[in-house]
Design an enzyme around this catalytic site. Structure first.
Site, PDB file in Angstrom:
ATOM      1  N   SER A 139      90.197  48.115  21.954  1.00 49.83           N
ATOM      2  CA  SER A 139      90.297  49.280  21.076  1.00 49.83           C
ATOM      3  C   SER A 139      89.267  49.146  19.971  1.00 49.83           C
ATOM      4  CB  SER A 139      91.699  49.355  20.462  1.00 49.83           C
ATOM      5  OG  SER A 139      91.762  50.345  19.455  1.00 49.83           O
ATOM      6  N   TYR A 152      98.921  44.934  15.896  1.00 49.22           N
ATOM      7  CA  TYR A 152      98.182  45.599  16.969  1.00 49.22           C
ATOM      8  C   TYR A 152      96.681  45.440  16.773  1.00 49.22           C
ATOM      9  CZ  TYR A 152      96.129  49.148  19.940  1.00 49.22           C
ATOM     10  OH  TYR A 152      95.340  49.783  20.867  1.00 49.22           O
TER      11      TYR A 152
END
Length: 256
Positions: A139, A152
């Protein structure tokens, strides 16, 4: 089975689109996720549309030894994995100290431990055959700290670093490793992470366009692909010159 691609998180989103792209290229598949009914529906659709063979493995990758169990099942059936798509992962919004440890621990197990274990299990065979490609779904979150998603963002920083390091180790082996680094994508991730109502997902990319860019980068043997041009400019040319507290406050506001 030939040119087998093992895809985790294949029941929806980017993983499902990666499976479709792989099948469109007449390459066989092993699709993995917790939801067996969705996997079986995908198997039937891909086999009918493209004439490929698709094996379903329903597995919770946060559980101990799940990767080993997958490897042992494929070994028993004589299936070699030529393409490994580590796509499964999830996030969760909130202040770190207020979040449930069970959820955070599961996030670390899935986003980091399972991805690392599957690479460790399947890379030796690829190297032995001098053939293989790995696509690790990371990501753009991996390029910065992420208040309100501290764990995360940190897991994706690990994926970025790990993917590039082993890619370097594998140079000349016939095996490549690519990190797929999208921004916001219109998948179930937003709902799971409680982010669907934030500005972060106002102009989310489609799973198909993200998967296409990731698959193409993997085939080209690139180290990484940041799927949105504007994000690439921001990450490579903007963030290094932005004071950290300013950058973190921007991230916090986008997720509030």
């Amino acid at each position: 089975m030939n040119n087998v691609g093992l895809i985790t998180g294949a029941s929806s989103g980017i993983g499902k689109e990666l499976a479709r792209i792989h099948a469109e290229k007449k390459r066989d598949l092993v699709i993995v996720a917790r939801r067996e009914s969705e996997l079986n529906e995908l198997k039937q659709a891909l086999e009918q549309a493209h004439g490929v063979s698709v094996k379903v493995i329903a597995k919770d990758l946060t559980k101990p030894d799940s990767g080993k169990e997958i490897r042992e099942e494929l070994d028993r059936e004589g299936i070699n994995v030529d393409y490994l798509f580590n796509n499964a992962g999830f996030g969760g919004r909130g202040n770190f100290h207020e979040q449930e440890w069970g959820m955070l621990s599961g996030m670390i197990d899935l986003n980091i431990k399972s991805l690392t274990e599957l690479c460790h299990l399947f890379l030796p065979g690829m190297v032995k055959r001098s053939k293989g490609k790995v696509l690790n779904t990371s990501s753009t979150a991996g390029f910065m700290p992420g208040p309100l998603q501290a764990v995360y963002f940190a897991t994706k920083a690990y994926v970025n670093s790990f993917s590039k390091a082993i890619a370097s180790e594998l140079e000349g082996s016939g095996v490549t490793v690519t990190a797929l680094c999208p921004g916001a994508v219109a998948t179930e991730f937003a709902d799971t992470a409680d982010l669907s109502d934030t500005s972060l997902f106002e102009n989310a990319a489609t799973p198909r366009s993200t998967a296409e860019k990731g698959y193409a980068a993997m085939e080209a043997g690139k180290l990484e692909v940041i799927t949105e041009f504007g994000l690439k400019v921001m990450i490579k040319a903007g963030i290094p010159f932005t004071p950290e507290r300013v950058g973190m406050n921007m991230i916090k506001k986008m997720q509030a």
